[in-house]
Design a protein around this motif. Structure first.
Motif, PDB file in Angstrom:
ATOM      1  N   ARG A  39       0.878  -1.183   0.000  1.00 47.30           N
ATOM      2  CA  ARG A  39       0.000   0.000   0.000  1.00 47.30           C
ATOM      3  C   ARG A  39       0.908   1.224   0.000  1.00 47.30           C
ATOM      4  O   ARG A  39       1.674   1.435   0.937  1.00 47.30           O
ATOM      5  CB  ARG A  39      -0.916   0.004   1.217  1.00 47.30           C
ATOM      6  CG  ARG A  39      -1.596   1.348   1.526  1.00 47.30           C
ATOM      7  CD  ARG A  39      -2.527   1.821   0.410  1.00 47.30           C
ATOM      8  NE  ARG A  39      -3.738   1.062   0.294  1.00 47.30           N
ATOM      9  CZ  ARG A  39      -4.879   1.329   0.938  1.00 47.30           C
ATOM     10  NH1 ARG A  39      -4.937   2.348   1.780  1.00 47.30           N
ATOM     11  NH2 ARG A  39      -5.950   0.588   0.744  1.00 47.30           N
ATOM     12  N   LEU A  40       0.846   1.982  -1.060  1.00 48.64           N
ATOM     13  CA  LEU A  40       1.640   3.194  -1.187  1.00 48.64           C
ATOM     14  C   LEU A  40       0.710   4.394  -1.013  1.00 48.64           C
ATOM     15  O   LEU A  40      -0.206   4.597  -1.809  1.00 48.64           O
ATOM     16  CB  LEU A  40       2.332   3.246  -2.541  1.00 48.64           C
ATOM     17  CG  LEU A  40       3.319   4.400  -2.778  1.00 48.64           C
ATOM     18  CD1 LEU A  40       4.367   4.009  -3.812  1.00 48.64           C
ATOM     19  CD2 LEU A  40       2.608   5.675  -3.252  1.00 48.64           C
ATOM     20  N   THR A  41       0.946   5.173   0.020  1.00 50.39           N
ATOM     21  CA  THR A  41       0.152   6.374   0.282  1.00 50.39           C
ATOM     22  C   THR A  41       0.943   7.589  -0.180  1.00 50.39           C
ATOM     23  O   THR A  41       2.057   7.830   0.288  1.00 50.39           O
ATOM     24  CB  THR A  41      -0.179   6.498   1.775  1.00 50.39           C
ATOM     25  OG1 THR A  41      -0.853   5.314   2.214  1.00 50.39           O
ATOM     26  CG2 THR A  41      -1.073   7.704   2.028  1.00 50.39           C
ATOM     27  N   ALA A  42       0.375   8.326  -1.120  1.00 52.33           N
ATOM     28  CA  ALA A  42       1.019   9.519  -1.667  1.00 52.33           C
ATOM     29  C   ALA A  42       0.360  10.753  -1.075  1.00 52.33           C
ATOM     30  O   ALA A  42      -0.863  10.912  -1.155  1.00 52.33           O
ATOM     31  CB  ALA A  42       0.900   9.535  -3.188  1.00 52.33           C
ATOM     32  N   VAL A  43       1.172  11.621  -0.480  1.00 55.65           N
ATOM     33  CA  VAL A  43       0.702  12.900   0.055  1.00 55.65           C
ATOM     34  C   VAL A  43       1.560  13.981  -0.584  1.00 55.65           C
ATOM     35  O   VAL A  43       2.696  14.211  -0.178  1.00 55.65           O
ATOM     36  CB  VAL A  43       0.813  12.964   1.590  1.00 55.65           C
ATOM     37  CG1 VAL A  43       0.191  14.260   2.108  1.00 55.65           C
ATOM     38  CG2 VAL A  43       0.158  11.758   2.245  1.00 55.65           C
ATOM     39  N   GLY A  44       1.032  14.618  -1.621  1.00 57.63           N
ATOM     40  CA  GLY A  44       1.844  15.566  -2.361  1.00 57.63           C
ATOM     41  C   GLY A  44       3.062  14.867  -2.949  1.00 57.63           C
ATOM     42  O   GLY A  44       2.947  13.839  -3.625  1.00 57.63           O
ATOM     43  N   ASP A  45       4.249  15.393  -2.671  1.00 61.43           N
ATOM     44  CA  ASP A  45       5.479  14.792  -3.182  1.00 61.43           C
ATOM     45  C   ASP A  45       5.986  13.640  -2.314  1.00 61.43           C
ATOM     46  O   ASP A  45       6.949  12.973  -2.688  1.00 61.43           O
ATOM     47  CB  ASP A  45       6.584  15.866  -3.258  1.00 61.43           C
ATOM     48  CG  ASP A  45       6.284  16.919  -4.317  1.00 61.43           C
ATOM     49  OD1 ASP A  45       5.579  16.589  -5.289  1.00 61.43           O
ATOM     50  OD2 ASP A  45       6.764  18.061  -4.163  1.00 61.43           O
ATOM     51  N   HIS A  46       5.354  13.405  -1.178  1.00 62.40           N
ATOM     52  CA  HIS A  46       5.831  12.382  -0.235  1.00 62.40           C
ATOM     53  C   HIS A  46       5.148  11.044  -0.503  1.00 62.40           C
ATOM     54  O   HIS A  46       3.916  10.970  -0.623  1.00 62.40           O
ATOM     55  CB  HIS A  46       5.568  12.820   1.198  1.00 62.40           C
ATOM     56  CG  HIS A  46       6.246  14.110   1.576  1.00 62.40           C
ATOM     57  ND1 HIS A  46       7.587  14.184   1.860  1.00 62.40           N
ATOM     58  CD2 HIS A  46       5.755  15.369   1.694  1.00 62.40           C
ATOM     59  CE1 HIS A  46       7.902  15.437   2.148  1.00 62.40           C
ATOM     60  NE2 HIS A  46       6.812  16.179   2.049  1.00 62.40           N
TER      61      HIS A  46
END
Length: 322
Positions: free
Chosen positions: A217-224
């Motif tokens: 599970r890859l959670t993307a928050v903006g560039d992070h």
């Protein structure tokens, strides 16, 4: 002294993911207004004005009255559906609901200068599985062979030729049995001989099964990007076994990271929860992206890191604008 502009959190009362973000914003002394459109019009009142200066006015909840032009950012989570007053029924109720959706919903989607995570219209566009699949391929993600059909014969042919295969719902809508108990349609393997005329009753999604050694599970928050390897699932759909699994933060391969950022850009998203299957060769097979996926069930420090990144986006929107 001017009061800092608030963060508007649009969600229902029972939302554990929003709860921990609100707690973090409170810890930072960032003002927060929590709003559930499902409370309108019973306990929410709106007065919005449009003139040569644009949209202005306020929304009044039981405890807050934020000015529309001063909302710093919007965290759009999982609000309840729009409703009509309980004494109104039938066509009148449906009319009231539509007016609420296009009125209050339109106001919440047009707040001047607010930073959205995510904008509700971007969420909606990104929830369609066919659009997700097409975008994922275009962005260079590894996508298993997939069939969308209401043709039983075609479904059986696909499963025989590309099996083992799985079935997954195209949208996770509220679903109950005759007694009102909640039901969930899980991702699971299908046998071609089980596919009968019921396939013809609506659209179905069948997909080639990935022989995986772990889920990601890859959670993307903006560039992070926060990629979590998930081990220990005894079945196809790891979401059925949250408490039995092991979670480990891992690095994201550069080519996957680049494709994920391209995918977010296609839909105009600042947040996305991506699911992958990891095979024995180390290939990440893309399964889907939930533009509003949860993360509160991760153990610490994973949850804390994602929460901090979201709070940064909401507290400091100017740092996240191009």
């Amino acid at each position: 002294m001017t009061t800092p502009a608030p963060v508007l959190v649009v969600t229902r009362l029972d939302d554990a993911t929003a709860d921990i973000v609100v707690e973090e914003l409170n810890r930072r002394a960032a003002p927060v207004v929590r709003l559930d459109p499902g409370d309108f019009p019973t306990s929410v009142t709106v007065s919005a004005y449009v003139d040569s200066c644009g949209l202005a006015g306020e929304i009044r909840t039981a405890t807050r009255a934020p000015a529309l032009g001063r909302v710093r950012s919007v965290y759009w989570r999982r609000p309840r559906p729009y409703t009509a007053p309980p004494e109104i029924e039938g066509p009148d109720a449906r009319w009231c609901v539509d007016q609420a959706r296009y009125g209050l919903g339109g106001i919440l989607a047009a707040l001047p200068d607010a930073h959205y995570l995510n904008h509700p219209w971007r969420n909606r566009a990104a929830e369609y599985k066919p659009a997700q699949l097409a975008a994922a391929v275009r962005c260079g993600l590894q996508v298993p062979r997939t069939l969308l059909t209401n043709d039983p014969a075609e479904a059986r042919r696909f499963v025989r030729e590309h099996g083992p295969a799985v079935y997954k719902p195209l949208y996770n809508t509220d679903y109950t049995d005759k007694q009102g108990r909640g039901l969930t349609v899980w991702v699971d393997k299908v046998d071609p001989d089980e596919l009968d005329a019921g396939v013809g009753q609506t659209m179905h999604l069948f997909q080639e099964y990935v022989e995986k050694v772990a889920d990601i599970r890859l959670t993307a928050v903006g560039d992070h990007l926060f990629a979590v390897r998930i081990d220990g699932s005894p079945g196809v759909d790891w979401r059925r076994h949250y408490d039995e699994l092991d979670y480990t933060l891992i690095d994201t391969p550069p080519e996957v990271a680049s494709a994920v950022h391209d995918y977010l850009a296609v839909f105009g998203l600042n947040y996305g929860a991506f699911d992958f299957g990891l095979d024995a060769a180390g290939t990440w097979h893309w399964h889907e992206c939930n533009p509003n996926g949860q993360f509160a069930w991760f153990p610490e420090p994973i949850t804390g890191r994602i929460t901090a990144a979201i709070a940064d986006q909401l507290q400091h929107p100017d740092r996240n604008r191009p």
